[in-house]
Design a protein around this motif. Structure first.
Motif, PDB file in Angstrom:
ATOM      1  N   VAL A  13       0.811   4.050  -3.152  1.00 55.53           N
ATOM      2  CA  VAL A  13       0.072   5.207  -2.633  1.00 55.53           C
ATOM      3  C   VAL A  13      -0.594   5.968  -3.766  1.00 55.53           C
ATOM      4  O   VAL A  13      -1.784   6.301  -3.708  1.00 55.53           O
ATOM      5  N   LEU A  14       0.176   6.257  -4.808  1.00 53.12           N
ATOM      6  CA  LEU A  14      -0.342   7.100  -5.894  1.00 53.12           C
ATOM      7  C   LEU A  14      -1.391   6.366  -6.721  1.00 53.12           C
ATOM      8  O   LEU A  14      -2.373   6.970  -7.167  1.00 53.12           O
ATOM      9  N   LYS A  58      -1.970  10.180  11.009  1.00 50.12           N
ATOM     10  CA  LYS A  58      -2.617   9.703   9.765  1.00 50.12           C
ATOM     11  C   LYS A  58      -2.113   8.298   9.419  1.00 50.12           C
ATOM     12  O   LYS A  58      -2.882   7.452   8.947  1.00 50.12           O
ATOM     13  N   LEU A 113       6.492  12.672   0.392  1.00 50.66           N
ATOM     14  CA  LEU A 113       5.588  11.521   0.531  1.00 50.66           C
ATOM     15  C   LEU A 113       6.389  10.221   0.530  1.00 50.66           C
ATOM     16  O   LEU A 113       6.114   9.302   1.316  1.00 50.66           O
ATOM     17  N   THR A 154       6.332   7.458   3.417  1.00 53.09           N
ATOM     18  CA  THR A 154       5.697   6.169   3.145  1.00 53.09           C
ATOM     19  C   THR A 154       6.696   5.114   2.698  1.00 53.09           C
ATOM     20  O   THR A 154       6.289   4.025   2.299  1.00 53.09           O
ATOM     21  N   LEU A 202      -6.543   0.515  10.247  1.00 50.76           N
ATOM     22  CA  LEU A 202      -7.487  -0.028   9.259  1.00 50.76           C
ATOM     23  C   LEU A 202      -6.971  -1.346   8.702  1.00 50.76           C
ATOM     24  O   LEU A 202      -7.703  -2.342   8.629  1.00 50.76           O
ATOM     25  N   PHE A 257       1.024  13.992  -7.400  1.00 52.66           N
ATOM     26  CA  PHE A 257       0.956  13.274  -8.674  1.00 52.66           C
ATOM     27  C   PHE A 257       1.958  13.809  -9.697  1.00 52.66           C
ATOM     28  O   PHE A 257       2.233  13.143 -10.691  1.00 52.66           O
ATOM     29  N   LEU A 265      -4.146   4.578   9.090  1.00 51.34           N
ATOM     30  CA  LEU A 265      -3.992   3.618   7.987  1.00 51.34           C
ATOM     31  C   LEU A 265      -3.605   2.232   8.506  1.00 51.34           C
ATOM     32  O   LEU A 265      -4.187   1.216   8.108  1.00 51.34           O
ATOM     33  N   ASP A 289      -6.110  11.296   3.108  1.00 49.17           N
ATOM     34  CA  ASP A 289      -5.987  12.134   4.315  1.00 49.17           C
ATOM     35  C   ASP A 289      -4.521  12.515   4.533  1.00 49.17           C
ATOM     36  O   ASP A 289      -4.189  13.659   4.842  1.00 49.17           O
ATOM     37  N   LEU A 290      -3.650  11.512   4.375  1.00 52.51           N
ATOM     38  CA  LEU A 290      -2.217  11.745   4.560  1.00 52.51           C
ATOM     39  C   LEU A 290      -1.659  12.697   3.494  1.00 52.51           C
ATOM     40  O   LEU A 290      -0.934  13.652   3.808  1.00 52.51           O
ATOM     41  N   VAL A 291      -2.034  12.452   2.246  1.00 52.76           N
ATOM     42  CA  VAL A 291      -1.554  13.293   1.143  1.00 52.76           C
ATOM     43  C   VAL A 291      -2.040  14.734   1.318  1.00 52.76           C
ATOM     44  O   VAL A 291      -1.279  15.688   1.113  1.00 52.76           O
ATOM     45  N   ARG A 323      -8.337  -5.365   9.132  1.00 52.34           N
ATOM     46  CA  ARG A 323      -9.003  -6.016   7.992  1.00 52.34           C
ATOM     47  C   ARG A 323      -8.087  -6.972   7.253  1.00 52.34           C
ATOM     48  O   ARG A 323      -8.284  -7.269   6.074  1.00 52.34           O
ATOM     49  N   GLU A 347      -9.569  -9.920   5.349  1.00 54.34           N
ATOM     50  CA  GLU A 347      -9.966  -9.686   3.954  1.00 54.34           C
ATOM     51  C   GLU A 347      -8.766  -9.801   3.018  1.00 54.34           C
ATOM     52  O   GLU A 347      -8.853 -10.352   1.920  1.00 54.34           O
ATOM     53  N   ILE A 367       0.834  -1.210   0.000  1.00 58.43           N
ATOM     54  CA  ILE A 367       0.000   0.000   0.000  1.00 58.43           C
ATOM     55  C   ILE A 367       0.868   1.259   0.000  1.00 58.43           C
ATOM     56  O   ILE A 367       0.546   2.239  -0.673  1.00 58.43           O
ATOM     57  N   THR A 368       1.943   1.227   0.776  1.00 59.02           N
ATOM     58  CA  THR A 368       2.734   2.443   0.964  1.00 59.02           C
ATOM     59  C   THR A 368       3.990   2.453   0.105  1.00 59.02           C
ATOM     60  O   THR A 368       4.821   3.339   0.261  1.00 59.02           O
ATOM     61  N   LEU A 390      -2.814  16.282   4.103  1.00 58.17           N
ATOM     62  CA  LEU A 390      -2.039  16.903   5.196  1.00 58.17           C
ATOM     63  C   LEU A 390      -0.678  17.363   4.675  1.00 58.17           C
ATOM     64  O   LEU A 390      -0.238  18.497   4.916  1.00 58.17           O
ATOM     65  N   ASP A 438     -11.523   2.299   1.206  1.00 57.95           N
ATOM     66  CA  ASP A 438     -11.277   2.749   2.583  1.00 57.95           C
ATOM     67  C   ASP A 438      -9.793   3.076   2.786  1.00 57.95           C
ATOM     68  O   ASP A 438      -9.440   4.073   3.423  1.00 57.95           O
ATOM     69  N   THR A 439      -8.938   2.208   2.240  1.00 57.78           N
ATOM     70  CA  THR A 439      -7.496   2.427   2.344  1.00 57.78           C
ATOM     71  C   THR A 439      -7.090   3.705   1.617  1.00 57.78           C
ATOM     72  O   THR A 439      -6.322   4.520   2.143  1.00 57.78           O
ATOM     73  N   LEU A 477     -12.517  -2.381   0.419  1.00 57.03           N
ATOM     74  CA  LEU A 477     -11.319  -2.236   1.260  1.00 57.03           C
ATOM     75  C   LEU A 477     -10.316  -1.267   0.626  1.00 57.03           C
ATOM     76  O   LEU A 477      -9.692  -0.452   1.313  1.00 57.03           O
ATOM     77  N   LYS A 482      -7.780   6.812   3.595  1.00 58.16           N
ATOM     78  CA  LYS A 482      -6.752   7.119   4.613  1.00 58.16           C
ATOM     79  C   LYS A 482      -5.510   7.720   3.960  1.00 58.16           C
ATOM     80  O   LYS A 482      -4.873   8.636   4.506  1.00 58.16           O
ATOM     81  N   LEU A 483      -5.142   7.184   2.799  1.00 59.57           N
ATOM     82  CA  LEU A 483      -3.963   7.715   2.104  1.00 59.57           C
ATOM     83  C   LEU A 483      -4.201   9.151   1.644  1.00 59.57           C
ATOM     84  O   LEU A 483      -3.300   9.988   1.715  1.00 59.57           O
ATOM     85  N   ALA A 494      -4.569   6.312  -4.594  1.00 61.04           N
ATOM     86  CA  ALA A 494      -5.134   7.667  -4.523  1.00 61.04           C
ATOM     87  C   ALA A 494      -5.791   8.031  -5.855  1.00 61.04           C
ATOM     88  O   ALA A 494      -6.876   8.632  -5.882  1.00 61.04           O
TER      89      ALA A 494
END
Lengths: 143, 143
Positions: free
Chosen positions: A49-50, B116, B40, B44, B123, B30, B120, A119-121, B127, B130, A43-44, A123, A112-113, A109, A116-117, A53
């Motif tokens: 991430v990009l 943040k 970032l 990350t 979450l 981006f 993540l 939100d981080l971006v 999960r 899943e 994910i990270t 910030l 949702d993930t 899922l 959260k990302l 997003a």
């Protein structure tokens, strides 16, 4: 059905079935062998991430996604999408037409993930003045 | 004062001073040359997430932090801390005593960022059933 040690073919219902030493413990990204560690890395990762997003905006075809994620190579985008698909965050949707139309979209899922990302971006983008000031001060002190 | 092109010594007050083609545009992860992209990536990166999440608990000395972030090498932890310090997320606090006591702690920006990241991580850890089910299904379909 796959019978590999890493990914047993028995249904996985929770941490106790993860096939390693985690037993009844909760998942913990700080433990290097916990499967949540690799999921977090997918994910990270540099492109994960990009990609996540970007897909929060809606489905993308491969080439459009590649343009959106400025700088990603075809190979890296393909690897990133495969890892996210395998972890259940992205669906590769093949629409039966000629020629077939392939789109990538988020699972619940994944959405949702991605939230959260974002939100981080958000910030980070909003406080880049602090980051740039810190970089200048750091470099000046060592210049 | 450093006079390098990448990090001008003039005070940086916002995007218009970032010294590249971003002009009046907002920061945008981006865009591959936007400085928010590297920030970032530092946050990350493979170890950045775990270091920031660990420091949300409070200050750590180097060796204690290395034990907390299971699997990180001395070299990678050192590089990660330097990058986070340069971006203004972590402070290296040297307390004057003999021998000197060095601790790492979050800045306010680092604490907000770590918050943040913990959202993540929470979450994801919650999960993982899943994620593991998706991995099994993916591997079975290709086995």
């Amino acid at each position: 059905m796959s019978e590999s040690a890493a990914h047993p073919s028995t249904p996985i219902t929770g941490p106790t079935d993860s096939g390693d030493a985690f037993g009844d413990l909760a998942f913990d990204v700080f433990a290097k062998r916990c499967p949540s560690r690799t999921a977090l890395e997918n994910i990270t990762g540099r492109w994960g991430v990009l990609v996540l997003a970007a897909l929060k905006d809606g489905p993308y075809r491969f080439n459009a996604l590649r343009r959106r994620v400025d700088g990603v190579s075809e190979k890296m985008l393909s690897q990133t999408l495969h890892a996210l698909e395998r972890d259940g965050l992205v669906i590769r949707d093949v629409q039966q037409q000629i020629p077939p139309r392939v789109e990538y979209r988020l699972t619940p899922l994944g959405a949702d993930t991605a939230g959260k990302l974002l939100d981080l971006v958000g910030l980070l983008e909003g406080r880049m003045d602090e980051v740039l000031a810190a970089r200048s001060a750091y470099d000046a002190a060592r210049g």
